[in-house]
Each structure stands twice: as structure tokens, then as C-alpha cells.
Design a protein around this motif. Structure first.
Motif, PDB file in Angstrom:
ATOM      1  N   ASP A  48       4.887  -6.939   8.860  1.00 10.23           N
ATOM      2  CA  ASP A  48       4.841  -5.612   9.487  1.00 10.23           C
ATOM      3  C   ASP A  48       5.741  -5.570  10.726  1.00 10.23           C
ATOM      4  O   ASP A  48       5.980  -4.519  11.298  1.00 10.23           O
ATOM      5  N   ARG A  49       6.257  -6.717  11.131  1.00 12.68           N
ATOM      6  CA  ARG A  49       7.182  -6.776  12.268  1.00 12.68           C
ATOM      7  C   ARG A  49       7.901  -8.127  12.266  1.00 12.68           C
ATOM      8  O   ARG A  49       7.283  -9.148  11.969  1.00 12.68           O
ATOM      9  N   VAL A  75      12.123  -2.195   8.909  1.00 12.08           N
ATOM     10  CA  VAL A  75      11.072  -3.073   9.439  1.00 12.08           C
ATOM     11  C   VAL A  75      11.269  -3.132  10.958  1.00 12.08           C
ATOM     12  O   VAL A  75      12.394  -3.382  11.407  1.00 12.08           O
ATOM     13  N   SER A  93       1.984  -8.608  16.180  1.00  9.51           N
ATOM     14  CA  SER A  93       1.449  -7.679  15.179  1.00  9.51           C
ATOM     15  C   SER A  93       0.548  -8.463  14.215  1.00  9.51           C
ATOM     16  O   SER A  93       0.423  -9.683  14.312  1.00  9.51           O
ATOM     17  N   LYS A  95       0.908  -8.979  10.901  1.00  4.61           N
ATOM     18  CA  LYS A  95       1.627  -9.826   9.933  1.00  4.61           C
ATOM     19  C   LYS A  95       3.043 -10.078  10.418  1.00  4.61           C
ATOM     20  O   LYS A  95       4.006  -9.534   9.865  1.00  4.61           O
TER      21      LYS A  95
END
Ligand code: M6R
Length: 357
Positions: A48-49, A75, A93, A95
Motif C-alpha cells: 500500500d506504500r 502507488v 503503512s 503493507k
């Protein structure tokens, strides 16, 4: 071996078009489609980052890489200087995927972050020039730069290779998500390689620029906006590292918040103008410094140029402009160092690979 070249740095600058072409072929499959290991693509898609961690020139490549990844693969990306990361760790974050960029793969500051985040149970990808290097062995995934050995302390071909590999990673990730880039990425990367070649063939002009702007100066500034700012940071690092001229890179808009006080009669200000959306505003900054006596050297891109520009780069896709815009800055730094009788390949106080924290 450096063959007929007087310095490894010049040889490595000249190798850049070939390195980009080699990278294109290394990352192509039998059908000439770009490919990245499935495991890496999966990690890119699950994250996610991204947290890019690197030092020096590799950090500057990370700043440009963030633009590729965010604009194309969508992303979110943070870019961190490795030596600051451990005690200044951002709130992570859920993930995160860590991306270590390191030419040598041996940089201790980056390795210590890698050890730390692995202990926390996170996944890591290393982008490096050296297969089997520590950062490559200790990460979950590796992408190779295929730049060949880089001997000169000043990093040149590794930087453009890092940008090329990051752009490929971003383009392939975008494709896997069904995101259309809206242009032929591979063709544009090949065009960038040709543009780099054209610039490498124009060394006499780069030498003239170095003589004109940097032969006697104590200091120099690099300004740019958007991604040009990041390229300016790299140009200033190159210049200070090998010529010992005090050089700083600034975002054009920050000048009026302090830095402009440093401008004196004759201060060289190298301004990059490769991005259409900030072309007018960076030129406004050039006016501001020129009005205070600076000696501006505008390096623009074909299509955006004006009469006042000192050098016009061949046109390439705007997002890939950093690969091309950095070339004159590398060569200007090289000639400035040469004119000052500096040891170009082995600048004082520096080691090629920094294995202490
Ligand atoms: O091997 P690495 O990419 O990890 O090295 C990082 C920096 O030490 C390196 O880029 C350094 O800034 C160069 N000498 C700059 O030209």
C-alpha cells in the motif's frame, strides 16, 4: 580498464546510452515485452506504500523514481535518506514494501535500515549494480542495474541505470494493474538513450559551459522545479564532490525564502527547464536571480526553449527528462574539476563504497 579515456568518469558517462539499451534488452522477454519477476510484481501490487531508502546519488535517483511510481503505477512512495531513517522512522503503512537503491549494494547506512526492517518482518527489494552484494543477498528481491562496474567515485551511469530500472518497474507494475500510460514507454526510453548519445557527442560545448560559468567561482547554484529540482540536487552533488566548488540545489520557489540572499554579482545559477507545467515559473526565478547580478545558465528542453537559453536538450518524453538532463550536469562537473586540476576519479575524503555508518 579505461582504455583511451583520461578518466573512468568520462568513460562511464559515455557508456550511458549503451547501459540504457542493455537494460531494455535485459528486461525484455522473447516477445520484446517488458518483464519483471512475478514475485516482485506481486510485492508491488500488494504494497500500500513504498519506502525508498538510499544515500547520495542513489537517494536522488529515488526522488525521481517516486515520480515514475506514483504517476504511472499509482502507488504512494516515500523517499528517505538511509542515515536518518533509523532514528527518524516514519509511521509505516499497513503493507509497506521497502526499496533499497544502492549501486554497490554495500552501503552500511542502507544496510542497517534493511536489517532493521527485516527484523520488523517487512519485505524488501534491492535495486543494485552488484549481483550477490550484501544488500542484494539480505533483501527478498533484487533488480539488477546491468551498468557494468562503476569505478569513478562520482556515480554517473549507475544513476541513469537506476532511473531506467525504476521507470521499467513502474511501467510494468502499471500494466499489471491495467493502467494505460498513454504513450509507448519502450520507444520513449529508447529515444532517451539516443538523446543521451547526442549529448555525449557534444562534450566540447559542455567544456565551454564549465569554463564560462565555473572556472573561477567559489560557489554555484542549481535550480529547478518539479522533477528538475531533483536533477539539480544530483548536479550539485556531482559538482561539489569532484570540483570542490560549494554547490547547492534548490527548488525554484524556495529562493525567495532565504537562498536568494546568497546571490552576488556573477554567481552562477544553473537552471533546468524541462517541464512544461513549470517552465514559466522557473524562468521567473531566473529573472529574480539575474536582477541581483547572477550569471544564469539555462538548460532547457527542445520545445520549451527561449532565446536566453545556454543549452537546449533534445526532446524526450517529459517524465523521462531526468535521464537526459543529468548528462550535461555530469559533464559540466567533470570539466570544472579538470579545469581545477582535481583528481576526478578519486576526489579527496571520499570512498567509492561507504561501508561505515
Ligand atoms: O553504492 P551506493 O549507491 O549505495 O552509494 C551511495 C552513495 O555513497 C553514492 O551515490 C555517492 O553519493 C556517490 N559518490 C555520488 O557520486
Amino acid at each position: 580498464e579505461k582504455g583511451t579515456y583520461p578518466h573512468y568518469m568520462l568513460k562511464e558517462v559515455d557508456e550511458q546510452p549503451g547501459v540504457i539499451r542493455k537494460i531494455i534488452s535485459e528486461y525484455q522477454d522473447a516477445n520484446n515485452e517488458l518483464k519483471i519477476d512475478e514475485d516482485i510484481l506481486k510485492a508491488m501490487n500488494e504494497a500500500d506504500r513504498l519506502y525508498i531508502v538510499a544515500c547520495g546519488t542513489s537517494y536522488h535517483a529515488g526522488l525521481v523514481g517516486k515520480q515514475f511510481i506514483e504517476q504511472w503505477a499509482k502507488v504512494p512512495v516515500e523517499v528517505h535518506v538511509a542515515s536518518e531513517f533509523s532514528y527518524n522512522m516514519p509511521l509505516l503503512s499497513e503493507k509497506p514494501l521497502f526499496v533499497f537503491i544502492s549501486q554497490s549494494g554495500e552501503t552500511a547506512d542502507s544496510r542497517s535500515v534493511l536489517v532493521q526492517v527485516k527484523e520488523m518482518g517487512h519485505k524488501a527489494l534491492t535495486i543494485t549494480n552488484v549481483q550477490g552484494s550484501t544488500l542484494s543477498r539480505e533483501a527478498d528481491y533484487t533488480l539488477l542495474l546491468h551498468a557494468g562496474p562503476e569505478i569513478a567515485v562520482a556515480s554517473t551511469k549507475a544513476y541513469t541505470a537506476q532511473l531506467a530500472v525504476l521507470s521499467i518497474l513502474s511501467a510494468v507494475t502499471a500494466k499489471s494493474k491495467g493502467i494505460e500510460l498513454g504513450f509507448d514507454f519502450l520507444q520513449e526510453l529508447a529515444i532517451a538513450a539516443n538523446a543521451i548519445e547526442t549529448l555525449c557527442d557534444d562534450k566540447e560545448e559542455m567544456e565551454k559551459i564549465a569554463r564560462e560559468f565555473l572556472s573561477t567561482t567559489r560557489n554555484a547554484f542549481f535550480i529547478g522545479r518539479a522533477v528538475d529540482y531533483y536533477v539539480g540536487l544530483e548536479g550539485s552533488l556531482k559538482l561539489k564532490e569532484i570540483s570542490y566548488i560549494q554547490a547547492e540545489g534548490f527548488a525554484g520557489g524556495e529562493l525567495k525564502h532565504g537562498t536568494i540572499a546568497l546571490i552576488e554579482n556573477g554567481t552562477p545559477v544553473i537552471a533546468l527547464a524541462t517541464q512544461a507545467h513549470v517552465n514559466l515559473s522557473i524562468r521567473g526565478n531566473v529573472q529574480e536571480v539575474a536582477a541581483r547580478g547572477a550569471n544564469p545558465c539555462i538548460i532547457s528542453m527542445e520545445g520549451l526553449q527561449t532565446e536566453e537559453d545556454r543549452y537546449v536538450l533534445p526532446a524526450v518524453h517529459e517524465t523521462l527528462a531526468p535521464l537526459v538532463a543529468v548528462i550535461p550536469l555530469q559533464l559540466i562537473a567533470y570539466y570544472a574539476a579538470l579545469h581545477r586540476d582535481c583528481d576526478v576519479d578519486k576526489p579527496r575524503n571520499l570512498a567509492k563504497s561507504v561501508t561505515v555508518e
